[in-house]
Enzyme design. Structure first.
Site, PDB file in Angstrom:
ATOM      1  N   ASP A 263       0.850  -1.179   0.000  1.00 23.78           N
ATOM      2  CA  ASP A 263       0.000   0.000   0.000  1.00 23.78           C
ATOM      3  C   ASP A 263       0.889   1.233   0.000  1.00 23.78           C
ATOM      4  O   ASP A 263       1.953   1.247   0.638  1.00 23.78           O
ATOM      5  CB  ASP A 263      -0.924   0.016   1.228  1.00 23.78           C
ATOM      6  N   ASP A 306      -7.891  -3.099  -4.867  1.00 26.10           N
ATOM      7  CA  ASP A 306      -9.033  -2.741  -4.023  1.00 26.10           C
ATOM      8  C   ASP A 306      -8.940  -1.228  -3.849  1.00 26.10           C
ATOM      9  O   ASP A 306      -8.394  -0.734  -2.865  1.00 26.10           O
ATOM     10  CB  ASP A 306      -8.947  -3.480  -2.693  1.00 26.10           C
ATOM     11  N   CYS A 359     -15.695  -0.550  -2.892  1.00 29.38           N
ATOM     12  CA  CYS A 359     -16.890  -0.649  -2.040  1.00 29.38           C
ATOM     13  C   CYS A 359     -17.792   0.547  -2.340  1.00 29.38           C
ATOM     14  O   CYS A 359     -18.353   1.168  -1.445  1.00 29.38           O
ATOM     15  CB  CYS A 359     -16.530  -0.727  -0.558  1.00 29.38           C
TER      16      CYS A 359
END
Length: 431
Positions: A263, A306, A359
């Protein structure tokens, strides 16, 4: 605390969030620190009232004819507890901490209101500017889809199949009535909170400390399963964050092969180290933001993006976010998503796959980003995500929205159709 004190506290907290435009979690925490006499049960009940208001702020205001914090709190209580004005008055009789009730006209309007007659954005409990975006993204059922976002969420967990079984964890959590999830193979669910209750602190349980399970929404578990990572493969989780999907991928690979968790934000990545240790996930390698990943170039069987997003799919859990969201924030996230996809593409080996997950329920962050990516990267093509669903969960019903993206098909999970948080999944294949 009696009911009147809880009502007054909820009004105070909602006024604070509206005045200072701050996350409700911060306002709740600060209120608790300033009112240490309030027990954990009181804080939970107050939090439930506050979150119920934020989930249905527009529809409650329309039904009451008044959108002040005081009116909204009384509306939420009457709705969630199925109370009429007389019952509410009786419950507060003699309670010196109770604030003044709304006017008789407001209460009468609330009782007699027919929400089906309200404007579409009000029925959907959305800001006006988002209504069109939801209609574009979710089609003719967009109001019903948005209404489902206003329900209280369950508590979902994923069993770590490397250390335990679902039956073992169910037994360990027997006081909390955990049951198998409807779709995710290793999922467990504790039902949504009712009334002034609260979910158990399962992280204090021995089974959690031993790494037997993680807290993870069933939709997130399904998205990880759709990646299709197999034992022995090399997988890069390019936006790993706290590591929820990295852990799910590693367990699904049965400890064989390697998950590279990366990340660009070290703060988001920080929790992964303790989680990997607790789960005994020996096939995860964590890469910090300063590391050069050149050794992984064109070498990954699967790359997972993601992507950072607006989180519209998580509004059951974070309802205050929808009232703070702006069109400029959507544009900013879309640019970040394009950047993340472009940066991750280089790591996919020929014949490998790139999984794009958000999401969010907004097309601007989902299908539009895939179509733009395919225009920039002619060596990729869109894959068949329903086929990935059938392979990962062959016995599960097709409870998702499917849409054509490029020459392939992407999936959207929603609270209404899937019973999970909202997630988008697209599979891209490098030629």
């Amino acid at each position: 605390m009696r009911l009147g004190g809880r009502i007054a506290a909820a009004i105070e907290i909602l006024t604070d969030t509206a005045t200072r435009r701050r996350p409700v979690a911060d306002a709740l925490k600060d209120w608790g620190l300033a009112h240490r006499f309030a027990g954990s049960g009181d804080r939970a009940a107050i939090g439930n009232i506050v979150y119920d208001v934020l989930r249905r702020r527009r529809s409650y205001g329309w039904r009451m004819g008044n959108d002040s914090p005081r009116a909204l709190v009384f509306a939420a209580l009457m709705d969630s507890e199925n109370l009429d004005a007389e019952a509410m008055l009786a419950a507060l009789e003699g309670d010196r901490f109770a604030p003044e009730m709304p006017s008789a006209a407001d209460l009468q309007r609330f009782a007699a209101s027919d929400i089906t007659q309200a404007p579409a954005a009000v029925r959907a409990d959305l800001p006006d500017w988002l209504a069109k975006a939801f209609e574009t993204s979710l089609g003719e059922d967009w109001i019903a889809e948005a209404e489902a976002m206003s329900a209280r969420p369950p508590l979902d967990m994923r069993v770590n199949s490397q250390l335990s079984t679902r039956d073992q964890v169910i037994e360990a959590l027997s006081p909390f009535n955990a049951v198998p999830a409807a779709l995710a193979p290793q999922g467990l669910r504790i039902a949504p909170i009712v009334g002034g209750g609260r979910h158990p602190n399962v992280q204090a349980e021995g089974a959690f400390q031993k790494g037997w399970f993680e807290i993870q929404d069933e939709g997130s578990q399904i998205a990880a399963a759709l990646v299709g990572a197999r034992p022995g493969e090399q997988v890069l989780d390019f936006c790993a964050g706290a590591g929820g999907k990295s852990l799910a991928l590693a367990a699904g690979m049965e400890g064989q092969g390697m998950v590279h968790a990366y990340d660009a934000d070290k703060q988001r990545l920080a929790p992964i180290y303790e989680r990997v240790k607790r789960a005994e996930a020996s096939n995860i390698t964590v890469h910090g933001p300063r590391e050069d990943l050149f050794e992984l170039d064109a070498a990954m069987d699967r790359v997972v993006v993601d992507a950072p997003c607006t989180g519209t799919g998580t509004w059951r859990r974070r309802p205050d976010a929808k009232w703070r969201l702006s069109a400029s924030a959507v544009d900013k996230r879309a640019a970040e998503q394009d950047t993340a996809l472009d940066a991750a593409a280089r790591f996919v080996k020929p014949g490998g796959t790139l999984a794009y997950i958000t999401c969010s329920l907004l097309r601007a962050e989902n299908a539009d980003r895939i179509e733009a990516f395919l225009q920039r990267h002619r060596d990729f093509s869109a894959g068949d995500s329903p086929a990935a669903w059938a392979e990962a969960m062959p016995d599960a019903p097709k409870s998702y929205r499917a849409e054509t993206v490029g020459w392939g098909t992407a999936l959207t999970l929603t609270p209404r159709l899937t019973g999970t948080d909202g997630f988008f999944f697209a599979k891209l294949v490098r030629q």
